[in-house]
Enzyme design. Structure first.
Site, PDB file in Angstrom:
ATOM      1  N   TYR A  32       0.853  -1.181   0.000  1.00 23.65           N
ATOM      2  CA  TYR A  32       0.000   0.000   0.000  1.00 23.65           C
ATOM      3  C   TYR A  32       0.893   1.236   0.000  1.00 23.65           C
ATOM      4  CZ  TYR A  32      -4.633   1.833  -0.222  1.00 23.65           C
ATOM      5  OH  TYR A  32      -5.782   2.429  -0.696  1.00 23.65           O
ATOM      6  N   LEU A  33       1.691   1.285  -1.051  1.00 23.26           N
ATOM      7  CA  LEU A  33       2.836   2.193  -1.100  1.00 23.26           C
ATOM      8  C   LEU A  33       2.426   3.664  -1.214  1.00 23.26           C
ATOM      9  CD1 LEU A  33       5.060   0.081  -3.529  1.00 23.26           C
ATOM     10  CD2 LEU A  33       4.981  -0.010  -1.032  1.00 23.26           C
ATOM     11  N   HIS A  34       3.276   4.514  -0.657  1.00 22.52           N
ATOM     12  CA  HIS A  34       3.068   5.965  -0.701  1.00 22.52           C
ATOM     13  C   HIS A  34       4.419   6.639  -0.959  1.00 22.52           C
ATOM     14  CE1 HIS A  34       4.756   5.777   3.310  1.00 22.52           C
ATOM     15  NE2 HIS A  34       3.796   4.964   3.715  1.00 22.52           N
ATOM     16  N   GLU A  35       4.418   7.971  -0.874  1.00 26.43           N
ATOM     17  CA  GLU A  35       5.643   8.729  -1.200  1.00 26.43           C
ATOM     18  C   GLU A  35       6.833   8.345  -0.304  1.00 26.43           C
ATOM     19  OE1 GLU A  35       6.020  11.136  -3.596  1.00 26.43           O
ATOM     20  OE2 GLU A  35       3.974  10.776  -4.315  1.00 26.43           O
ATOM     21  N   HIS A  37       7.580   5.277   0.861  1.00 22.26           N
ATOM     22  CA  HIS A  37       8.168   4.090   0.231  1.00 22.26           C
ATOM     23  C   HIS A  37       8.898   4.489  -1.059  1.00 22.26           C
ATOM     24  CE1 HIS A  37       4.527   2.206   2.301  1.00 22.26           C
ATOM     25  NE2 HIS A  37       5.537   1.558   2.856  1.00 22.26           N
ATOM     26  N   GLU A 148      13.516   6.384   8.329  1.00 22.44           N
ATOM     27  CA  GLU A 148      13.759   6.902   9.686  1.00 22.44           C
ATOM     28  C   GLU A 148      12.449   7.095  10.436  1.00 22.44           C
ATOM     29  OE1 GLU A 148      16.151  10.347   8.914  1.00 22.44           O
ATOM     30  OE2 GLU A 148      17.929   9.133   8.453  1.00 22.44           O
ATOM     31  N   LYS A 184       3.815  10.348   6.301  1.00 18.02           N
ATOM     32  CA  LYS A 184       3.078   9.420   5.424  1.00 18.02           C
ATOM     33  C   LYS A 184       3.099   8.028   6.037  1.00 18.02           C
ATOM     34  CE  LYS A 184       3.140  11.999   1.374  1.00 18.02           C
ATOM     35  NZ  LYS A 184       2.153  12.140   0.313  1.00 18.02           N
ATOM     36  N   SER A 186       0.891   3.987   5.502  1.00 22.28           N
ATOM     37  CA  SER A 186      -0.213   3.214   4.904  1.00 22.28           C
ATOM     38  C   SER A 186      -1.410   3.248   5.842  1.00 22.28           C
ATOM     39  CB  SER A 186       0.215   1.763   4.678  1.00 22.28           C
ATOM     40  OG  SER A 186       1.441   1.722   3.992  1.00 22.28           O
ATOM     41  N   ARG A 187      -1.153   3.358   7.148  1.00 20.91           N
ATOM     42  CA  ARG A 187      -2.243   3.348   8.135  1.00 20.91           C
ATOM     43  C   ARG A 187      -3.039   4.660   8.140  1.00 20.91           C
ATOM     44  NH1 ARG A 187       1.516  -0.167  11.297  1.00 20.91           N
ATOM     45  NH2 ARG A 187       0.413  -2.145  11.525  1.00 20.91           N
TER      46      ARG A 187
END
Ligand code: AMP
Length: 280
Positions: A32-35, A37, A148, A184, A186-187
């Site tokens: 559930y990738l975002h910026e 990742h 991080e 950011k 996924s949750r």
């Protein structure tokens, strides 16, 4: 974008790449990738000639009452993001592929896992370290990339790599945030509109702490008080922990006379959110 489900097939790609002299970057994720990742994948593709993104919602790092079943999943959407970010292959195994019958071997990192999320989520880092070791053995990467945002995870993985002599360089990547400051995650998709607004208290309280440190505050109890006062202004927020720890040992610090990690976990409704910064 090639999506590979089996360890055998993945190894055959890796062996071909290694024979051709490629350096391989691994980005372990739960999908559930975002910026956030994406920044790891970008860094991996800058440093390596091949990039593997693993997408695996690892059951053994979730506690009994946590969100394993509801964790968001969308491999098609993730494939597009990986491709655009410069990945070469997605490794997306099933739980059965990773944990065959009679699976019985786990990795426990002592010390660093005793505070923060380790204290609040018993067994979590055992699950993380076990799956990351397996991914390291399966992919055999030159470098592996971690955010991080999960500062304790990054420290624990570095310890494990040194202790178990994995010949892999561990690269930490900065926290990527929404424009309004929320880290950011996924949750974040769990949050209702009202909760999403309330979640801003997390970054706001960290900014207050940062200003207090810059003004010369040295007493960590006072700093915790400043943070909790800010968090308590938000009725939807429930504090899980506020910790000021030595940035290397992750042990609590009373007098702030060395680099510290300021780390917070809160619940907004049922959603657990974490954030942190390091003050040098
Ligand atoms: P996850 O899929 O949540 O297990 O995260 C996979 C990797 O992405 C971990 O190394 C995380 O620390 C990293 N990551 C997650 N969110 C962010 C973010 N906002 N900024 C940077 N890295 C992140």
């Amino acid at each position: 974008m090639k999506v590979v489900n089996s360890i055998k097939e993945l190894r055959s790609h890796i062996n071909t790449w290694k024979r051709r002299g490629h350096e391989i970057g691994l980005v372990p994720t739960m999908g559930y990738l975002h910026e956030g990742h994406k920044s790891l994948i970008n860094a991996a593709s800058d440093d390596n000639s091949k990039v593997v993104v693993s997408i695996f919602v690892n059951p053994i790092q979730f506690g009994a009452n946590e969100d394993l079943d509801s964790y968001p999943r969308d491999i098609e959407r993730d494939s597009k993001i990986c491709e655009a970010a410069g990945a070469d292959l997605i490794f997306n195994p099933s739980p059965e592929e990773m944990y065959g019958e009679n699976f019985s071997t786990y990795i426990d990192v002592e010390g660093l896992t005793e505070e923060l999320c380790g204290a609040k989520r018993p067994g979590h880092f055992r699950g993380v370290c076990t799956v990351v070791s397996k991914l390291f053995n399966i992919v055999n990467p030159t470098r592996a990339y971690f955010g991080e945002k999960d500062a304790q995870q990054l420290a624990v993985i570095k310890r494990m790599v040194a202790d178990l002599n994995f010949d892999i360089e561990i690269i930490g990547c900065p926290i990527v945030r929404e424009e309004d400051g929320l880290a950011k995650s996924s949750r974040n998709t769990y949050l209702s509109e009202e909760e999403r607004k309330a979640s801003l208290v997390l970054n706001r309280s960290l900014l207050k702490a940062k200003s207090a440190l810059k003004e010369g505050i040295k007493d960590s109890d006072k700093l915790v008080q400043i943070i909790s006062q800010e968090l308590n202004k938000e009725p939807l927020a429930k504090i899980d922990y506020i910790e000021i720890v030595d940035s290397t040992s992750l042990k609590p610090v009373k007098n702030i006379d060395r680099p510290v990690l300021v780390a917070i976990a809160i619940y907004i409704g049922k959603t657990r959110l974490i954030d942190n910064f390091i003050f040098q």
